[in-house]
Design a protein around this motif. Structure first.
Motif, short mmCIF file in Angstrom:
data_model
loop_
_atom_site.label_atom_id
_atom_site.label_comp_id
_atom_site.label_asym_id
_atom_site.label_seq_id
_atom_site.Cartn_x
_atom_site.Cartn_y
_atom_site.Cartn_z
N ASP A 266 0.83 -1.20 0.00
CA ASP A 266 0.00 0.00 0.00
C ASP A 266 0.86 1.25 0.00
OD1 ASP A 266 -2.20 -1.53 0.04
OD2 ASP A 266 -2.76 -1.16 2.13
N LEU A 267 1.90 1.23 0.83
CA LEU A 267 2.74 2.42 0.95
C LEU A 267 3.49 2.68 -0.35
CD1 LEU A 267 4.12 1.82 4.55
CD2 LEU A 267 2.58 3.64 3.83
N ILE A 268 3.96 1.61 -0.98
CA ILE A 268 4.68 1.77 -2.24
C ILE A 268 3.73 2.35 -3.28
CG2 ILE A 268 5.79 0.55 -4.13
CD1 ILE A 268 6.74 -1.48 -1.95
N GLU A 269 2.54 1.79 -3.31
CA GLU A 269 1.53 2.25 -4.26
C GLU A 269 1.22 3.73 -4.05
OE1 GLU A 269 -0.84 -0.19 -6.03
OE2 GLU A 269 -1.40 1.60 -7.16
N SER A 270 0.98 4.10 -2.78
CA SER A 270 0.57 5.49 -2.58
C SER A 270 1.73 6.43 -2.81
CB SER A 270 -0.05 5.68 -1.20
OG SER A 270 0.91 5.46 -0.22
N SER A 271 2.97 6.00 -2.51
CA SER A 271 4.06 6.94 -2.80
C SER A 271 4.30 7.05 -4.29
CB SER A 271 5.34 6.60 -2.04
OG SER A 271 5.43 5.26 -1.74
N SER A 272 4.12 5.95 -5.04
CA SER A 272 4.29 6.05 -6.49
C SER A 272 3.25 6.99 -7.07
CB SER A 272 4.14 4.68 -7.16
OG SER A 272 5.02 3.77 -6.58
N THR A 273 2.00 6.83 -6.62
CA THR A 273 0.94 7.70 -7.12
C THR A 273 1.28 9.15 -6.81
OG1 THR A 273 -0.49 5.91 -6.43
CG2 THR A 273 -1.55 7.92 -7.18
N GLY A 274 1.74 9.38 -5.59
CA GLY A 274 2.09 10.74 -5.19
C GLY A 274 3.21 11.31 -6.05
N LEU A 275 4.21 10.48 -6.34
CA LEU A 275 5.33 10.96 -7.15
C LEU A 275 4.85 11.38 -8.54
CD1 LEU A 275 8.14 8.41 -6.21
CD2 LEU A 275 8.13 10.86 -5.80
N LEU A 276 3.93 10.61 -9.09
CA LEU A 276 3.41 10.97 -10.41
C LEU A 276 2.66 12.30 -10.34
CD1 LEU A 276 2.21 7.53 -11.74
CD2 LEU A 276 4.30 8.77 -12.24
N LYS A 277 1.91 12.49 -9.25
CA LYS A 277 1.21 13.77 -9.09
C LYS A 277 2.23 14.90 -9.01
CE LYS A 277 -2.72 12.33 -6.34
NZ LYS A 277 -3.03 12.26 -4.90
N LEU A 278 3.32 14.62 -8.30
CA LEU A 278 4.34 15.66 -8.11
C LEU A 278 4.97 16.07 -9.41
CD1 LEU A 278 6.31 14.77 -4.91
CD2 LEU A 278 4.79 16.67 -5.33
N GLU A 279 5.08 15.13 -10.33
CA GLU A 279 5.71 15.47 -11.58
C GLU A 279 4.88 16.53 -12.31
OE1 GLU A 279 6.07 12.37 -14.47
OE2 GLU A 279 8.13 13.00 -14.87
N ARG A 280 3.55 16.41 -12.17
CA ARG A 280 2.66 17.39 -12.81
C ARG A 280 2.63 18.68 -12.01
NH1 ARG A 280 2.10 16.03 -17.41
NH2 ARG A 280 1.13 14.09 -18.09
N ALA A 281 2.65 18.56 -10.71
CA ALA A 281 2.53 19.75 -9.86
C ALA A 281 3.64 19.71 -8.82
CB ALA A 281 1.17 19.77 -9.19
N PRO A 282 4.87 20.08 -9.21
CA PRO A 282 6.02 19.91 -8.31
C PRO A 282 5.91 20.73 -7.03
CG PRO A 282 6.69 20.52 -10.55
CD PRO A 282 5.21 20.71 -10.47
N GLY A 283 5.10 21.76 -7.05
CA GLY A 283 5.09 22.64 -5.86
C GLY A 283 4.08 22.21 -4.80
N ASP A 284 3.42 21.10 -5.01
CA ASP A 284 2.33 20.75 -4.09
C ASP A 284 2.88 20.17 -2.79
OD1 ASP A 284 0.11 19.77 -2.78
OD2 ASP A 284 -0.91 19.27 -4.67
N HIS A 285 2.88 21.00 -1.77
CA HIS A 285 3.51 20.58 -0.51
C HIS A 285 2.77 19.44 0.16
CE1 HIS A 285 7.08 22.87 0.49
NE2 HIS A 285 6.62 23.73 -0.41
#
Lengths: 858, 123
Positions: A14-33
């Motif tokens: 679960d943790l790997i999944e959610s961090s991967s998803t988060g990383l992909l979001k970050l690529e689109r919106a790098p400033g999202d704290h």
């Protein structure tokens, strides 16, 4: 620890999944704290939990990833695609390791090497290393247990111990060369013997040598060496074999092992008593001399003699380890060696009591806490409670009273000073805590590990504990749910026998009343079993996001590979469907999305030419529509050109030119579902490897669903999958045809009509009738089954209007019967290949009903 | 029987605390984040709280700070769990009202001993 690991595996995923998803979001919106924090927390938790297991390679990698994310969080490091790539590939590796943990409860042999390589690639991005090495990682160069040293002889151990006593750190170098090392120009023996500052080397078979089929070209050796060289130097020596070498720290005490016969002669017991006194007095010179004298008269094969030899080594060391000496003296006296557990301070044995050490640490912490802040009543209350508890735990009521008095002073003076002064002086290590007995018995140099003792509270009401343990969520084995599901399915089918029973009661036994009662009961059981089915279905329901969540990553990776710029929009991820459906959806969806990426969305320059936004869009959408789940994959790409499809189909010989000319646009598009059809001009890397949409169609139909494609040239296309919510119980209609009963899956049936005989027209070889202004071709089921047709019962023909492979067909049968929920059992054994039937089911009266596979028949 | 509240977002770690502490004769309650932990601490009486720092919804610092706002919970011993040992972390934990802190992953023996001492039970 096994159950702990079982918990860790799903949590880690679960943790790997959610961090991967988060990383992909970050690529689109790098400033999202918020997202940065979310990813950081997931990785941090993963690191923390992994520390509970002996998987240093994994923990180290996750730790470095956490460092980088920490730097991102504090704006020391900027996010770019490269960093995201590196983090994602690290997470991918961790995911594989979790798989391996699940399969074999450990990491693969090469994990250390892989981890080092990935750590290096992550470190390139900088980031700060955490202030202190966490305990989990510090323990990475694991400690060896004493048993691992058994391969070394006593003389070797004594040598190494002497070196360790003079201050050197001892490492166990465990080198297992690769099987094929003889062919790689490696000389494992030379390499092992040339280990820097090696003091002892043991060579053993890596695996037992086989009795037969011995292959001399395969290296089956294991070299274990003890070295006092620095770790870096050893790593350098083995730099080309890094993954085949494991390094572990050796506690010098573990080198001490006593071998030989157990019985100790009386003279040894006398010596032990003397020696203890000498040790207490600190007269080690005399002790060594006495030991030497005794050695001369005790048989060398005895355990006592062995203990004496060790005692000599220890007594002659520069800083003798007194706890060890005490344990060895006991061994001389009794012939049995019990290794010491705690460190012994030169003067006091109390300091070796782990409870004392721990209590002191807690009290030190309170001192630090109070001395770094201004007075506050709440901080005083906290420290007072803690210190009082600790003192109560170690049974120092005398100190408790004094401490309480000091705290009262503090409260009066609004100052921590009295309490601090008390804490500073109250605990002299020599005093110890009188928690066990005031003087530990001399034979046992240290008390046994405290956590093994059982307090009286242990005998508690076991039920109360279980109640506490019951969590709100149950994790249940899938197989159990499946069993329950199947049982409920069987129940639904067996309740079908009640209407038959009712009919028999009336017709055979002539009891209409009984028949009515059975029917009433049937209604009740029917409702209950439907509810049960609905309830178990809910248990098996999974959100479609389980499948959708894979796609952001896939679309990102593939679109970069194709040099296209594509946004993926996901809607309705919370729509749920049966687990079997969700699991089976993966591959068809993957194929459709790949098609959209590869053939649908155009490269940016083509899009610009066509006047579209350069960034393409693929939408994954799911929603529930009565008893079905609808999934739609749409893109805003170039769409499907029906003319090209038709031309391609003709050139591939799928259809004739004449047929092609007659096709409507939609019919032409539907050609892509024909087996062996692919429109891509070139076979690309991604899709079109000969697997076409026909595979998707087959897979979806196997699930009892339908697939359709619609498209407008230049505007995009969309593929729609309509799937049943569940697939265990099938609703069928029983029909009569060619003097038998058959079942037809309800999902194929559009409607049932009776058509007057003269309204069925013969057109050349075929028949057809008109239904609401549409010409519908007609087939006769008896012909399809190659059975003789029966004379008509009615003036009108019974026609099942079915939708098969996207076409509407009228199937003429003898008569309609009832609809029914059944479990279709597929054919097994020699009839497994039977064509035209998809399986059988049991009727309520025990008869077997064949389920027709109309797609195959027509 | 002494009651320990474990506040920790990782189910694995919670299972570890539970099995370690229960086999040492403690009664263990779990909470998956600071908010839940706070709620539990208010509802029930505990002899010790073991609180992780990094958690969703409400972290361990905030939870401990909130906890100390309640006069009934001033003397509840709170142990914070960090993954990194550093003076800064300790200072921050103390400032929020924690009484002690341990480094993750804790050794079962040390954990048991710490819990016994902090709850005033014989080690």
């Amino acid at each position: 620890m096994k159950t702990l690991l079982e918990r860790f595996i799903p949590e880690a995923r679960d943790l790997i999944e959610s961090s991967s998803t988060g990383l992909l979001k970050l690529e689109r919106a790098p400033g999202d704290h918020d997202v940065v924090n979310e990813v950081f927390r997931a990785v941090h938790t993963l690191k923390g939990s992994s520390g509970l297991f002996p998987v240093p390679a994994l923990t180290r990698l996750v730790h470095v990833a956490e460092d980088l994310l920490g730097a991102v969080r504090s704006d020391e490091l900027a996010i770019d695609s490269e960093l995201i790539d590196a983090l994602l590939s690290a997470l991918d590796q961790v995911d594989r390791w979790v798989d391996s943990l699940e399969a074999q409860a450990g990491l693969p042999a090469n994990a250390d090497g892989v981890s080092n390589a990935l750590v290096d690639s992550l470190r390139r991005f900088g980031g700060r290393e955490s202030k202190a090495t966490p305990a989990a990682v510090a323990a990475a160069a694991a400690r060896v247990s004493g048993a691992a040293l058994d391969v070394f002889s006593e003389a070797e151990r004594i040598d190494v111990f002497r070196a360790a006593a003079s201050g050197a750190a001892v490492l166990l170098v465990d080198y297992t060369p690769a099987d094929n090392c003889f062919f790689c120009g490696t000389d494992p023996l030379a390499l092992a013997l040339e280990t820097p500052e090696v003091l002892a080397t043991a060579i053993t078979p890596a695996a037992p040598f086989p009795a037969a089929d011995y292959d001399p070209y395969v290296c089956n050796l294991r070299f274990q060496s003890l070295s006092v060289a620095p770790e870096a130097e050893i790593e350098h020596h083995f730099r080309y074999e890094r993954t085949q070498v494991a390094l572990a720290e050796v506690d010098p005490r573990d080198l001490v092992a006593i071998t030989g016969e157990g019985a100790a002669p009386p003279v040894c017991a006398d010596f032990a008593e003397d020696a203890r006194r000498l040790l207490d007095d600190g007269n080690l010179t005399l002790l060594a001399a006495r030991a030497k004298t005794l050695r001369a008269i005790v048989g060398a094969g005895l355990a006592s003699a062995c203990a004496l030899r060790w005692l000599d080594v220890i007594a002659s060391a520069r800083e003798p380890d007194l706890a060890l000496a005490r344990a060895l003296i006991a061994a001389v006296g009794k012939g049995i060696y019990v290794p010491p557990s705690g460190a012994e301070a030169p003067a006091a044995s109390a300091a070796s009591d782990p409870a004392f050490v721990c209590a002191l640490q807690i009290i030190e912490a309170q001192k630090r806490n109070l001395s770094r802040r201004a007075f506050s009543a709440s901080a005083l209350a906290g420290a007072r409670g803690v210190v009082d508890n600790v003192l109560a735990a170690v049974a120092r009521d005398d100190l408790r009273e004094k401490f309480v008095a000091a705290c009262d002073h503090c409260a009066a003076e609004q100052n921590f000073a009295p309490a601090l002064a008390f804490l500073e002086h109250a605990f002299e290590p020599e005093q110890g805590f009188s928690c066990a007995s005031n003087s530990p018995s001399p034979e046992t140099p240290a008390p046994p590990p405290v956590h093994e003792s059982q307090p009286p509270e242990r005998i508690a009401d076991p039920q109360a504990e279980t109640k506490k343990a019951a969590a709100r969520v149950l994790r249940v084995d899938q197989a159990k749910v499946d069993t329950l599901m199947n049982l409920i399915g069987e129940l639904i089918v067996s309740k079908n026998s009640l209407p038959f029973l009712a009919t028999r009661a009336e017709e055979v036994f002539g009891s209409r009343e009984m028949s009515r009662e059975i029917k009433d009961q049937y209604a009740v059981i029917d409702r209950l079993s439907q509810e049960m089915q609905a309830a178990i279905m809910q248990v098996r329901m999974l959100p479609i996001s389980d499948v959708f969540d894979r796609f952001p990553r896939l679309v990102r990776d593939l679109s970069r590979k194709l040099a296209k710029d594509i946004d993926l929009v996901i809607e309705g991820g919370d729509t749920s469907a049966d687990k079997n459906i969700i699991e089976a959806l993966n591959d068809p969806l993957l194929h459709i999305v790949r098609n959209a990426l590869d053939h649908g969305v155009e490269p940016p320059q083509d899009r610009a030419k066509a006047g579209k936004a350069p960034r393409g869009k693929i939408t994954l959408k799911a929603w529930q529509d009565s008893e079905s789940v609808v999934i739609e994959v749409s893109d805003d790409g170039r769409g499907i050109d029906p003319k090209k499809i038709a031309a391609s189909a003709v050139s591939k010989g799928v259809i004739s030119q004449a047929d092609a000319d007659r096709l409507s646009e939609q019919e032409a598009i539907n050609l892509i579902f024909r087996p062996g059809f692919s429109t891509a001009a070139q076979v690309s890397d991604l899709s079109g490897r000969g697997v076409g949409m026909d595979v998707v169609r087959t897979a979806v139909e196997k699930l009892g669903g339908r697939v359709s494609v619609s498209s407008r040239v230049g505007e995009g296309s969309s593929t729609r999958l309509v799937l049943p919510l569940s697939m265990v119980v099938t609703r069928i209609m029983i029909i009569e045809a060619a003097s038998g009963l058959y079942g037809v899956p309800m999902e194929l049936i559009v409607e049932t009509v009776r058509v007057e005989r003269e309204h069925i027209h013969r057109i050349q070889q075929a028949e057809a009738f008109i239904l609401r202004d549409r010409l519908i071709p007609v087939v006769r089921l008896a012909d399809l089954l190659r059975e003789p047709a029966r004379p008509l019962k009615h003036d009108a023909e019974a026609v099942l209007v079915c939708r098969i492979n996207g076409q509407t067909v009228g199937v003429v049968i003898d008569d309609f019967r009832v609809g029914m929920d059944v479990i279709v059992k597929p054919f097994e054994g020699i009839v497994a290949g039977a064509r035209g039937f998809s399986g059988t089911t049991l009727l309520g009266d025990g008869r077997v009903l064949l389920i027709l596979d109309l797609k195959e028949l027509i | 029987m002494k009651k320990v509240l474990v506040v920790e977002d990782s189910a694995t770690a919670r299972a570890f605390y539970r099995s370690t502490l229960e086999s040492a004769g403690f009664c263990v309650d779990e909470a998956a984040n600071g908010l839940e932990g706070l709620e539990r601490a208010m509802l029930d009486r505990y002899d010790l709280a073991i609180v992780d720092i990094n958690m969703p919804k409400m972290d361990g610092y905030a939870m401990t700070r909130e906890l100390r706002e309640n006069p009934d919970l001033l003397s509840l011993p709170v142990v914070m769990v960090t993954t990194e040992a550093g003076e800064q972390d300790e200072a921050k934990a103390f400032d929020c009202g924690a009484n002690y802190y341990i480094v993750k992953p804790a050794d079962p023996g040390d954990l048991t001993l710490t819990a016994r001492l902090l709850t005033g039970s014989r080690p």
